[in-house]
Design a protein around this motif. Structure first.
Motif, PDB file in Angstrom:
ATOM      1  N   LYS A  86      -9.401  92.802  26.839  1.00 43.78           N
ATOM      2  CA  LYS A  86      -8.170  93.167  27.532  1.00 43.78           C
ATOM      3  C   LYS A  86      -7.476  91.941  28.087  1.00 43.78           C
ATOM      4  O   LYS A  86      -8.128  91.044  28.618  1.00 43.78           O
ATOM      5  CB  LYS A  86      -8.504  94.076  28.720  1.00 43.78           C
ATOM      6  CG  LYS A  86      -8.910  95.477  28.335  1.00 43.78           C
ATOM      7  CD  LYS A  86      -9.281  96.249  29.591  1.00 43.78           C
ATOM      8  CE  LYS A  86     -10.674  96.817  29.486  1.00 43.78           C
ATOM      9  NZ  LYS A  86     -11.237  97.277  30.725  1.00 43.78           N
TER      10      LYS A  86
ATOM     11  N   PHE B 278     -15.272  86.705  35.278  1.00 42.02           N
ATOM     12  CA  PHE B 278     -14.408  87.739  34.666  1.00 42.02           C
ATOM     13  C   PHE B 278     -13.951  87.194  33.316  1.00 42.02           C
ATOM     14  O   PHE B 278     -12.757  87.024  33.070  1.00 42.02           O
ATOM     15  CB  PHE B 278     -13.172  87.994  35.541  1.00 42.02           C
ATOM     16  CG  PHE B 278     -13.468  88.494  36.929  1.00 42.02           C
ATOM     17  CD1 PHE B 278     -13.629  89.860  37.174  1.00 42.02           C
ATOM     18  CD2 PHE B 278     -13.554  87.612  38.005  1.00 42.02           C
ATOM     19  CE1 PHE B 278     -13.879  90.332  38.461  1.00 42.02           C
ATOM     20  CE2 PHE B 278     -13.804  88.069  39.290  1.00 42.02           C
ATOM     21  CZ  PHE B 278     -13.971  89.434  39.525  1.00 42.02           C
TER      22      PHE B 278
ATOM     23  N   GLY C  72     -13.758  88.059  30.109  1.00 42.13           N
ATOM     24  CA  GLY C  72     -13.052  88.733  29.016  1.00 42.13           C
ATOM     25  C   GLY C  72     -13.460  88.155  27.680  1.00 42.13           C
ATOM     26  O   GLY C  72     -14.650  88.060  27.361  1.00 42.13           O
TER      27      GLY C  72
ATOM     28  N   ASP D 283     -18.923  89.188  32.216  1.00 37.65           N
ATOM     29  CA  ASP D 283     -17.921  90.249  32.334  1.00 37.65           C
ATOM     30  C   ASP D 283     -18.711  91.548  32.342  1.00 37.65           C
ATOM     31  O   ASP D 283     -19.780  91.629  31.741  1.00 37.65           O
ATOM     32  CB  ASP D 283     -16.965  90.194  31.134  1.00 37.65           C
ATOM     33  CG  ASP D 283     -15.669  90.951  31.365  1.00 37.65           C
ATOM     34  OD1 ASP D 283     -14.617  90.312  31.533  1.00 37.65           O
ATOM     35  OD2 ASP D 283     -15.722  92.210  31.377  1.00 37.65           O
ATOM     36  N   ARG D 284     -18.168  92.563  32.990  1.00 37.69           N
ATOM     37  CA  ARG D 284     -18.938  93.825  33.029  1.00 37.69           C
ATOM     38  C   ARG D 284     -18.765  94.617  31.733  1.00 37.69           C
ATOM     39  O   ARG D 284     -19.474  95.577  31.496  1.00 37.69           O
ATOM     40  CB  ARG D 284     -18.505  94.661  34.229  1.00 37.69           C
ATOM     41  CG  ARG D 284     -17.112  95.216  34.086  1.00 37.69           C
ATOM     42  CD  ARG D 284     -16.801  96.209  35.166  1.00 37.69           C
ATOM     43  NE  ARG D 284     -15.416  96.669  35.013  1.00 37.69           N
ATOM     44  CZ  ARG D 284     -14.770  97.344  35.916  1.00 37.69           C
ATOM     45  NH1 ARG D 284     -15.340  97.657  37.056  1.00 37.69           N
ATOM     46  NH2 ARG D 284     -13.536  97.724  35.684  1.00 37.69           N
ATOM     47  N   ASP D 285     -17.811  94.201  30.903  1.00 35.05           N
ATOM     48  CA  ASP D 285     -17.497  94.939  29.676  1.00 35.05           C
ATOM     49  C   ASP D 285     -18.286  94.343  28.499  1.00 35.05           C
ATOM     50  O   ASP D 285     -18.056  93.193  28.103  1.00 35.05           O
ATOM     51  CB  ASP D 285     -15.979  94.829  29.462  1.00 35.05           C
ATOM     52  CG  ASP D 285     -15.508  95.544  28.216  1.00 35.05           C
ATOM     53  OD1 ASP D 285     -16.316  95.771  27.300  1.00 35.05           O
ATOM     54  OD2 ASP D 285     -14.312  95.859  28.160  1.00 35.05           O
TER      55      ASP D 285
ATOM     56  N   ARG E  41     -22.394  91.544  32.960  1.00 36.18           N
ATOM     57  CA  ARG E  41     -22.744  91.945  34.326  1.00 36.18           C
ATOM     58  C   ARG E  41     -21.469  92.044  35.181  1.00 36.18           C
ATOM     59  O   ARG E  41     -20.456  91.415  34.868  1.00 36.18           O
ATOM     60  CB  ARG E  41     -23.713  90.940  34.949  1.00 36.18           C
ATOM     61  CG  ARG E  41     -23.117  89.560  35.114  1.00 36.18           C
ATOM     62  CD  ARG E  41     -24.081  88.591  35.783  1.00 36.18           C
ATOM     63  NE  ARG E  41     -25.099  88.099  34.864  1.00 36.18           N
ATOM     64  CZ  ARG E  41     -26.327  87.766  35.252  1.00 36.18           C
ATOM     65  NH1 ARG E  41     -26.683  87.876  36.505  1.00 36.18           N
ATOM     66  NH2 ARG E  41     -27.197  87.296  34.369  1.00 36.18           N
ATOM     67  N   ALA E  42     -21.597  92.820  36.256  1.00 35.20           N
ATOM     68  CA  ALA E  42     -20.501  92.881  37.224  1.00 35.20           C
ATOM     69  C   ALA E  42     -20.467  91.560  37.997  1.00 35.20           C
ATOM     70  O   ALA E  42     -21.508  90.903  38.136  1.00 35.20           O
ATOM     71  CB  ALA E  42     -20.723  94.039  38.181  1.00 35.20           C
ATOM     72  N   PHE E  43     -19.305  91.202  38.512  1.00 38.28           N
ATOM     73  CA  PHE E  43     -19.229  89.896  39.212  1.00 38.28           C
ATOM     74  C   PHE E  43     -20.136  89.878  40.439  1.00 38.28           C
ATOM     75  O   PHE E  43     -20.607  88.828  40.868  1.00 38.28           O
ATOM     76  CB  PHE E  43     -17.778  89.540  39.590  1.00 38.28           C
ATOM     77  CG  PHE E  43     -17.234  90.322  40.748  1.00 38.28           C
ATOM     78  CD1 PHE E  43     -16.511  91.471  40.549  1.00 38.28           C
ATOM     79  CD2 PHE E  43     -17.449  89.885  42.049  1.00 38.28           C
ATOM     80  CE1 PHE E  43     -16.012  92.200  41.621  1.00 38.28           C
ATOM     81  CE2 PHE E  43     -16.953  90.600  43.133  1.00 38.28           C
ATOM     82  CZ  PHE E  43     -16.241  91.768  42.909  1.00 38.28           C
TER      83      PHE E  43
ATOM     84  N   ASN F  90      -9.996  84.384  36.075  1.00 40.54           N
ATOM     85  CA  ASN F  90      -8.770  85.168  35.986  1.00 40.54           C
ATOM     86  C   ASN F  90      -9.166  86.642  36.142  1.00 40.54           C
ATOM     87  O   ASN F  90      -9.356  87.339  35.162  1.00 40.54           O
ATOM     88  CB  ASN F  90      -8.176  84.835  34.595  1.00 40.54           C
ATOM     89  CG  ASN F  90      -7.195  85.793  34.021  1.00 40.54           C
ATOM     90  OD1 ASN F  90      -7.242  86.081  32.831  1.00 40.54           O
ATOM     91  ND2 ASN F  90      -6.294  86.253  34.823  1.00 40.54           N
TER      92      ASN F  90
ATOM     93  N   VAL G 134      -4.248  94.573  33.464  1.00 37.54           N
ATOM     94  CA  VAL G 134      -5.550  95.237  33.526  1.00 37.54           C
ATOM     95  C   VAL G 134      -5.562  96.066  34.811  1.00 37.54           C
ATOM     96  O   VAL G 134      -5.017  95.649  35.819  1.00 37.54           O
ATOM     97  CB  VAL G 134      -6.691  94.189  33.590  1.00 37.54           C
ATOM     98  CG1 VAL G 134      -8.046  94.872  33.654  1.00 37.54           C
ATOM     99  CG2 VAL G 134      -6.623  93.282  32.389  1.00 37.54           C
TER     100      VAL G 134
HETATM  101  C1  LIG Z   1      -7.629  89.500  33.089  1.00 41.76           C
HETATM  102  S1  LIG Z   1      -9.124  89.865  32.249  1.00 41.76           S
HETATM  103  C2  LIG Z   1      -9.792  88.274  31.893  1.00 41.76           C
HETATM  104  C3  LIG Z   1      -9.264  87.760  30.595  1.00 41.76           C
HETATM  105  C4  LIG Z   1      -9.937  86.505  30.118  1.00 41.76           C
HETATM  106  N1  LIG Z   1      -9.599  85.353  30.945  1.00 41.76           N
HETATM  107  C5  LIG Z   1      -9.606  86.231  28.638  1.00 41.76           C
HETATM  108  O1  LIG Z   1      -9.003  85.202  28.340  1.00 41.76           O
HETATM  109  O2  LIG Z   1      -9.889  87.074  27.794  1.00 41.76           O
HETATM  110  C6  LIG Z   1     -10.159  90.434  33.529  1.00 41.76           C
HETATM  111  C7  LIG Z   1     -11.566  90.812  33.094  1.00 41.76           C
HETATM  112  O3  LIG Z   1     -12.294  91.224  34.246  1.00 41.76           O
HETATM  113  C8  LIG Z   1     -13.259  92.161  33.843  1.00 41.76           C
HETATM  114  N2  LIG Z   1     -13.695  92.903  35.043  1.00 41.76           N
HETATM  115  C9  LIG Z   1     -13.005  93.828  35.776  1.00 41.76           C
HETATM  116  N3  LIG Z   1     -13.735  94.220  36.815  1.00 41.76           N
HETATM  117  C10 LIG Z   1     -14.919  93.554  36.754  1.00 41.76           C
HETATM  118  C11 LIG Z   1     -16.089  93.528  37.564  1.00 41.76           C
HETATM  119  N4  LIG Z   1     -16.199  94.320  38.626  1.00 41.76           N
HETATM  120  N5  LIG Z   1     -17.084  92.678  37.234  1.00 41.76           N
HETATM  121  C12 LIG Z   1     -16.990  91.881  36.132  1.00 41.76           C
HETATM  122  N6  LIG Z   1     -15.921  91.897  35.311  1.00 41.76           N
HETATM  123  C13 LIG Z   1     -14.888  92.698  35.625  1.00 41.76           C
HETATM  124  C14 LIG Z   1     -12.534  92.999  32.792  1.00 41.76           C
HETATM  125  O4  LIG Z   1     -13.470  93.619  31.914  1.00 41.76           O
HETATM  126  C15 LIG Z   1     -11.658  91.957  32.089  1.00 41.76           C
HETATM  127  O5  LIG Z   1     -12.275  91.475  30.921  1.00 41.76           O
END
Ligand SMILES: C[S@@+](CC[C@H](N)C(=O)[O-])C[C@H]1O[C@@H](n2cnc3c(N)ncnc32)[C@H](O)[C@@H]1O
Length: 383
Positions: free
Chosen positions: A182, A209, A211, A269-271, A296-298, A313, A320
């Protein structure tokens, strides 16, 4: 050899960047020993250089979007004068009858105010001079089956500037990012974040984070001294005056400069899908072994002994998690970083400064940038 390829002659050049990144780009250009030719403006930096510098700028600059070569600058009060002066430019050095070119025209405060009419006259003049074909309206150059070439025409107070793009696809397209998650960041913006954060490319780096992995991959390229353009083609390679010997020399020099040692780079990243994409991208970039990716979650980060840098980011609510209240996420981010990463430096790209305020982290420097038409803030400080 013509005047545009002689390595001895100097050209007027412009390195274009995303709005706000010019100070970062300028520092990169100074390090590359490019000859700056005037102050930066919001959208880029003027410089002068030989053919070698055009090639080096495309190959090495991490935060530039493209490199333009200025072909001419002249007064144009009417269409006949415009056509006559455009015909005088050395088009045959860069275009062949097989080239399809695309014109980008802007007119401000000029007698010739209609950009469509200016484009038509300029296209006629170029075609008459070297046989190259304009891309028909509504189709792209690639559909036409020939080399595509962007030409930029600016009219300001009856003064016309004609430039040709030397890069081709935007320089953010390094070639490695085919899988995206995303809201991926442009590679040029990710590199600018690392440079603006002042990361020394020796201390640990963490992106919680990540992504599709753009920041971590750009960090690994930077730390390994791998030129961002090593894997791609550039518009100048299709020009009749392309000097492949010179290019091969620069490429060999760039490859020889690569280092093997890198500091620890962690990205999470959690995804799970995003992590898969990030790993595939890092492999394609040739830095898969340099980054420790985890899903993992942050709140579950396990930073290595530091202090190091967090460059990231997080979701910023405009693309998002649109509509969601992100205040809790930023408040939690502040708590996690204070407990896990004391003394680390941070550089966080976010959509709203107010939102970042919920982290409680003290900002020492804040820069306004533009990410695909969205105003974003790069917030820097020490935890
Ligand atoms: C703006 S995107 C980062 C994009 C990345 N810099 C790239 O170039 O692809 C934010 C990311 O934060 C992740 N995210 C959202 N909440 C999160 C959490 N609680 N813990 C870890 N990751 C999380 C989302 O899955 C997403 O991939």
């Amino acid at each position: 050899m013509n005047k545009f390829t002689q390595n001895g002659s100097s050209h007027a050049l412009f390195a274009v960047c995303l709005p706000g990144l010019a100070p970062v780009l300028r520092r990169e250009m100074v390090e590359l020993r490019l000859a700056l030719a005037g102050p930066e403006d919001n959208g880029g930096v003027m410089f002068s250089g030989k053919t070698e510098d055009i090639y080096r700028a495309n190959l090495q600059l991490r935060s530039a979007s493209r490199i333009l070569l200025r072909l001419g600058s002249f007064y144009a009060g009417g269409f006949p004068e415009l056509k006559r002066k455009v015909r005088r430019l050395p088009w045959a050095d860069m275009l062949t009858p097989k080239t399809h070119f695309e014109l980008r025209v802007t007119c401000h405060k000029s007698r010739l105010y209609h950009s469509g009419a200016v484009a038509e006259r300029v296209a006629d003049a170029i075609h008459q001079q070297c046989g190259a074909q304009p891309v028909p309206a509504g189709s792209s150059a690639d559909d036409e089956g020939g080399a595509s070439q962007l030409i930029v025409v600016r009219l300001l107070r009856d003064h016309c500037t004609v430039s040709i793009d030397t890069s081709g696809e935007g320089l953010h397209r390094r070639g490695y990012r085919q899988a995206t998650a995303k809201a991926p960041l442009r590679e040029t913006l990710a590199a600018a974040m690392l440079l603006a954060a002042g990361w020394d490319d020796r201390a640990p780096l963490l992106d919680p984070f990540c992504g599709s992995g753009t920041i971590a991959i750009e960090a690994a390229l930077l730390a390994r001294h791998l030129a961002p353009g090593l894997q791609r083609r550039f518009a100048f390679m299709d020009w009749p005056d392309f000097r492949s010997d010179l290019w091969e020399t620069l490429l060999a020099e760039a490859q020889a400069a690569a280092r093997t040692d890198v500091p620890p780079i962690q990205a999470s990243d959690r995804d799970a899908g995003a992590i898969d994409a990030a790993i595939a991208n890092a492999e394609r970039a040739g830095v898969g072994d340099a980054i420790d990716f985890s899903c993992r979650a942050f709140s579950a980060i396990e930073p290595l002994p530091g202090p190091g840098w967090i460059v990231t980011n997080p979701p910023y609510g405009k693309r998002v998690s649109e509509g969601q209240d992100l205040r809790n996420l930023y408040a939690k981010l502040g708590q996690v970083l204070r407990s896990q990463c004391p003394g680390w430096r941070f550089g966080v790209l976010c959509g709203e400064r107010e939102l970042f305020g919920y982290s409680g982290l003290q900002v020492n420097d804040s820069m306004a940038w533009d990410n695909g038409g969205i105003k974003v803030w790069f917030q820097k400080g020490t935890i």
